[in-house]
Write a protein that holds these residues in place. Structure first.
Motif, PDB file in Angstrom:
ATOM      1  N   VAL A 181       2.702 -18.372 -39.621  1.00 35.99           N
ATOM      2  CA  VAL A 181       4.117 -18.183 -39.309  1.00 35.99           C
ATOM      3  C   VAL A 181       4.725 -17.171 -40.266  1.00 35.99           C
ATOM      4  N   PRO A 182       5.730 -16.440 -39.825  1.00 35.28           N
ATOM      5  CA  PRO A 182       6.383 -15.474 -40.710  1.00 35.28           C
ATOM      6  C   PRO A 182       7.075 -16.163 -41.890  1.00 35.28           C
ATOM      7  N   GLU A 183       7.224 -15.437 -42.954  1.00 28.95           N
ATOM      8  CA  GLU A 183       7.882 -15.972 -44.141  1.00 28.95           C
ATOM      9  C   GLU A 183       9.337 -16.315 -43.844  1.00 28.95           C
ATOM     10  N   GLY A 184       9.779 -17.456 -44.347  1.00 28.87           N
ATOM     11  CA  GLY A 184      11.172 -17.852 -44.190  1.00 28.87           C
ATOM     12  C   GLY A 184      11.516 -18.501 -42.876  1.00 28.87           C
ATOM     13  N   SER A 185      10.519 -18.743 -42.004  1.00 27.15           N
ATOM     14  CA  SER A 185      10.820 -19.270 -40.674  1.00 27.15           C
ATOM     15  C   SER A 185      10.829 -20.787 -40.609  1.00 27.15           C
ATOM     16  N   GLU A 186      10.362 -21.437 -41.666  1.00 32.28           N
ATOM     17  CA  GLU A 186      10.339 -22.890 -41.672  1.00 32.28           C
ATOM     18  C   GLU A 186      11.694 -23.429 -42.102  1.00 32.28           C
ATOM     19  N   ASN A 187      12.012 -24.630 -41.640  1.00 33.56           N
ATOM     20  CA  ASN A 187      13.311 -25.219 -41.985  1.00 33.56           C
ATOM     21  C   ASN A 187      13.402 -25.579 -43.455  1.00 33.56           C
ATOM     22  N   ALA A 188      12.278 -25.962 -44.044  1.00 35.40           N
ATOM     23  CA  ALA A 188      12.238 -26.290 -45.470  1.00 35.40           C
ATOM     24  C   ALA A 188      11.089 -25.519 -46.094  1.00 35.40           C
ATOM     25  N   PRO A 189      11.305 -24.920 -47.248  1.00 41.59           N
ATOM     26  CA  PRO A 189      10.216 -24.152 -47.879  1.00 41.59           C
ATOM     27  C   PRO A 189       9.057 -25.053 -48.231  1.00 41.59           C
TER      28      PRO A 189
ATOM     29  N   ARG B  82      18.951 -16.160 -35.125  1.00 40.42           N
ATOM     30  CA  ARG B  82      19.292 -16.290 -33.705  1.00 40.42           C
ATOM     31  C   ARG B  82      18.583 -17.492 -33.082  1.00 40.42           C
ATOM     32  N   ILE B  83      17.347 -17.736 -33.507  1.00 38.54           N
ATOM     33  CA  ILE B  83      16.622 -18.912 -33.014  1.00 38.54           C
ATOM     34  C   ILE B  83      17.304 -20.190 -33.499  1.00 38.54           C
ATOM     35  N   ARG B  84      17.720 -20.209 -34.762  1.00 31.99           N
ATOM     36  CA  ARG B  84      18.399 -21.398 -35.303  1.00 31.99           C
ATOM     37  C   ARG B  84      19.724 -21.643 -34.577  1.00 31.99           C
ATOM     38  N   GLN B  85      20.421 -20.584 -34.227  1.00 32.33           N
ATOM     39  CA  GLN B  85      21.673 -20.748 -33.485  1.00 32.33           C
ATOM     40  C   GLN B  85      21.410 -21.355 -32.109  1.00 32.33           C
ATOM     41  N   ALA B  86      20.341 -20.907 -31.449  1.00 36.26           N
ATOM     42  CA  ALA B  86      19.994 -21.458 -30.136  1.00 36.26           C
ATOM     43  C   ALA B  86      19.618 -22.931 -30.255  1.00 36.26           C
TER      44      ALA B  86
ATOM     45  N   ALA C 297      17.160 -28.417 -29.042  1.00 34.89           N
ATOM     46  CA  ALA C 297      15.766 -27.979 -29.174  1.00 34.89           C
ATOM     47  C   ALA C 297      15.518 -26.951 -28.086  1.00 34.89           C
ATOM     48  N   VAL C 298      14.511 -26.091 -28.283  1.00 33.88           N
ATOM     49  CA  VAL C 298      14.216 -25.038 -27.311  1.00 33.88           C
ATOM     50  C   VAL C 298      12.720 -24.990 -27.042  1.00 33.88           C
ATOM     51  N   PHE C 299      12.371 -24.352 -25.945  1.00 37.05           N
ATOM     52  CA  PHE C 299      10.978 -23.944 -25.755  1.00 37.05           C
ATOM     53  C   PHE C 299      10.980 -22.471 -25.393  1.00 37.05           C
ATOM     54  N   PRO C 300      10.020 -21.697 -25.931  1.00 34.63           N
ATOM     55  CA  PRO C 300      10.063 -20.250 -25.800  1.00 34.63           C
ATOM     56  C   PRO C 300       9.189 -19.709 -24.677  1.00 34.63           C
TER      57      PRO C 300
ATOM     58  N   CYS D  64      10.665 -27.154 -29.720  1.00 33.72           N
ATOM     59  CA  CYS D  64      10.787 -26.396 -30.968  1.00 33.72           C
ATOM     60  C   CYS D  64      12.115 -26.703 -31.639  1.00 33.72           C
ATOM     61  N   THR D  65      12.049 -27.081 -32.913  1.00 32.99           N
ATOM     62  CA  THR D  65      13.259 -27.386 -33.665  1.00 32.99           C
ATOM     63  C   THR D  65      13.401 -26.493 -34.896  1.00 32.99           C
ATOM     64  N   SER D  66      12.583 -25.459 -34.974  1.00 27.48           N
ATOM     65  CA  SER D  66      12.684 -24.486 -36.058  1.00 27.48           C
ATOM     66  C   SER D  66      12.087 -23.174 -35.581  1.00 27.48           C
ATOM     67  N   PRO D  67      12.463 -22.062 -36.214  1.00 26.89           N
ATOM     68  CA  PRO D  67      11.826 -20.792 -35.850  1.00 26.89           C
ATOM     69  C   PRO D  67      10.308 -20.838 -35.992  1.00 26.89           C
ATOM     70  N   SER D  68       9.801 -21.539 -37.000  1.00 26.63           N
ATOM     71  CA  SER D  68       8.346 -21.587 -37.182  1.00 26.63           C
ATOM     72  C   SER D  68       7.657 -22.260 -36.006  1.00 26.63           C
ATOM     73  N   ASP D  69       8.309 -23.264 -35.387  1.00 27.86           N
ATOM     74  CA  ASP D  69       7.742 -23.889 -34.185  1.00 27.86           C
ATOM     75  C   ASP D  69       7.603 -22.863 -33.061  1.00 27.86           C
TER      76      ASP D  69
END
Length: 348
Positions: free
Chosen positions: A58-66, A100-104, A110-113, A135-140
Motif C-alpha cells: 500500500v502507498p505510504e500514509g494510506s492507512e488509518n493508523a500508522p 478524497r477516499i476518506r471523504q467518500a 464504507a466504499v467498494f472501488p 473498504c474503510t480506509s484508503p489502504s483497503d
C-alpha cells in the motif's frame, strides 16, 4: 420466399462503442436507479504506475493508523545504515487521493472501488470475509485494486480496445478513473445479468452460480422476468443512447419487484454470458420471443452450480502468506516467506 436475415454473434466493436461502457459514460444518466458513487478523475500517472508495479503493498500514509515497526531499537539501529533505498524499490504516496477516499468513506460509511470498467471482485479475499469488498480506509481500496487481476484490464489501451481497429499513431483518448461506490451487503441470489440485442431484451441469467430453491418456483420466475422487463422498458430502453447491443447487471429488491443497475457491459466475449452461450443468445434473438428467456441454476447438480469452492480461488494466496504480508513491502514479505518455508522444512 425471402431468406431470413443473417446476424453476427457480436456487433462491430469500435473505440466509441467500448468507451460508452466506462463508468463515467453511463452513470450520470442512470444514477437515480444505481448505487451512489463518486468518480475521481483525472488520476496521476503515478497511480497507474503504482497499480502496474510488481508486488502487493500500500502507498505510504494510506492507512488509518500508522503501523509500528516490529524491529527492536537495536535491530533498527544496526540495520538502518545497511538498507539501500534503491533495493527497496520505488515508494508511492497519494495524499490528495487519500483525502478524497476518506471523504467518500465519511459520506458513505464504507466504499467498494472499481476502475473505468472493472472491479476487483477477484481480490475480495484480502479483506474480511464477513464484509467482502468493504473498504474503510484508503489502504483497503489500494490493496483490493493491487491484488486484483481483473482491474489490470483497465490499465492499458491495448486491453481496453482489444478487438477494435484504430490507427496506432492516433490511439483513442482514454483516461483512467477511480470509482468509489457506497458499500452494501449484497444478497448474491438477487443479482441478474440482462442481455439486449438490437434494442430487444432477449435474455436474463442468474449471476451467482449457487442453487436457490426459492428461485425454482414458477411464480417467482415470472415475477423476476416481469420486474426486470419493466425496469428496462421504463428506465433504460429509451435512455441508453449508445449502440443498441449491451449487457447490464441488476440487483433486485428483496420482494423482487424492482431493481438497481449495478453496471453496463459491452456485448462482447469479454463479458461472461453466464448460463447462456453467445450462440444460444443469438438463437434466442432470431426466434423473436415475446419476452426474455430466464436461465437459473435449477438443480444442485446443474453443470454450472458451485461446488462449495470460493469464487476466484485461482487468485488467492495461502492464509499464512497473507498474515505475513500485512504491512510489508514485497521484498520484506519475500524474505519472511522464504524463512517460514525453511523453518517448516526444518521442523519436518
Amino acid at each position: 420466399m425471402s431468406t431470413p436475415p443473417s446476424y453476427p454473434i457480436f456487433p462491430i466493436h469500435t473505440p466509441d462503442y467500448l468507451l460508452s461502457f466506462q463508468f463515467s459514460s453511463w452513470y450520470p444518466t442512470f444514477s437515480s436507479i444505481s448505487i451512489k458513487s463518486i468518480i475521481i478523475r483525472p488520476l496521476d500517472q503515478a497511480f497507474k504506475e503504482y497499480l502496474d508495479s510488481d508486488g502487493i503493498f500500500v502507498p505510504e500514509g494510506s492507512e488509518n493508523a500508522p503501523a509500528e515497526s516490529s524491529l527492536s531499537d537495536e535491530e533498527d539501529e544496526d540495520g538502518s545504515d545497511d538498507i539501500d533505498d534503491a533495493a527497496v524499490g520505488r515508494s508511492f504516496s497519494f495524499p490528495d487521493l487519500d483525502e478524497r477516499i476518506r471523504q467518500a468513506i465519511k459520506e458513505y460509511g464504507a466504499v467498494f472501488p472499481k476502475l473505468n470498467f472493472s472491479s476487483p471482485k477477484d481480490a475480495s479475499w484480502v479483506l474480511l470475509p464477513s464484509s467482502p469488498l468493504k473498504c474503510t480506509s484508503p489502504s483497503d481500496v489500494y490493496i483490493l485494486l493491487k491484488s486484483s487481476d481483473f482491474v489490470s484490464h483497465d490499465l492499458s489501451i491495448d486491453t481496453v480496445f482489444e478487438g477494435c481497429q484504430y490507427d496506432p499513431s492516433n490511439p483513442p483518448s482514454y483516461e483512467l478513473e477511480l470509482v468509489l461506490r457506497k458499500w452494501y451487503p449484497i444478497d448474491r441470489s438477487r443479482e441478474f445479468r440482462c442481455f439486449v440485442r438490437e434494442g430487444c431484451l432477449i435474455g436474463i441469467s442468474q449471476r451467482d452460480t449457487n442453487f436457490y430453491d426459492f428461485m425454482n418456483e414458477p411464480r417467482t420466475q415470472q415475477k423476476i422476468v416481469e420486474a426486470l422487463l419493466r425496469l428496462w422498458e421504463e428506465n433504460i430502453k429509451f435512455k441508453w443512447l449508445g449502440h443498441q447491443d449491451y449487457i447490464f447487471d441488476v440487483l433486485m429488491t428483496r420482494d423482487l419487484s424492482r431493481g438497481h443497475v449495478l453496471d453496463f457491459n459491452p456485448y462482447a466475449t469479454r463479458t461472461d454470458p453466464l448460463l447462456f452461450t453467445y450462440e444460444e443468445l443469438l438463437s434466442v434473438f432470431t426466434r423473436g420471443l415475446s419476452s426474455p428467456e430466464l436461465r437459473i441454476i435449477d438443480s444442485p447438480l446443474h453443470p454450472a452450480a458451485s461446488r462449495n469452492a470460493p469464487a476466484h480461488q485461482h487468485n488467492m494466496l495461502p492464509i499464512e502468506a497473507l498474515a505475513l504480508s500485512s504491512g510489508r513491502g514485497i521484498d520484506e514479505f519475500s524474505d519472511l516467506w522464504q524463512k517460514e518455508i525453511q523453518q517448516s522444512m526444518n521442523d519436518d
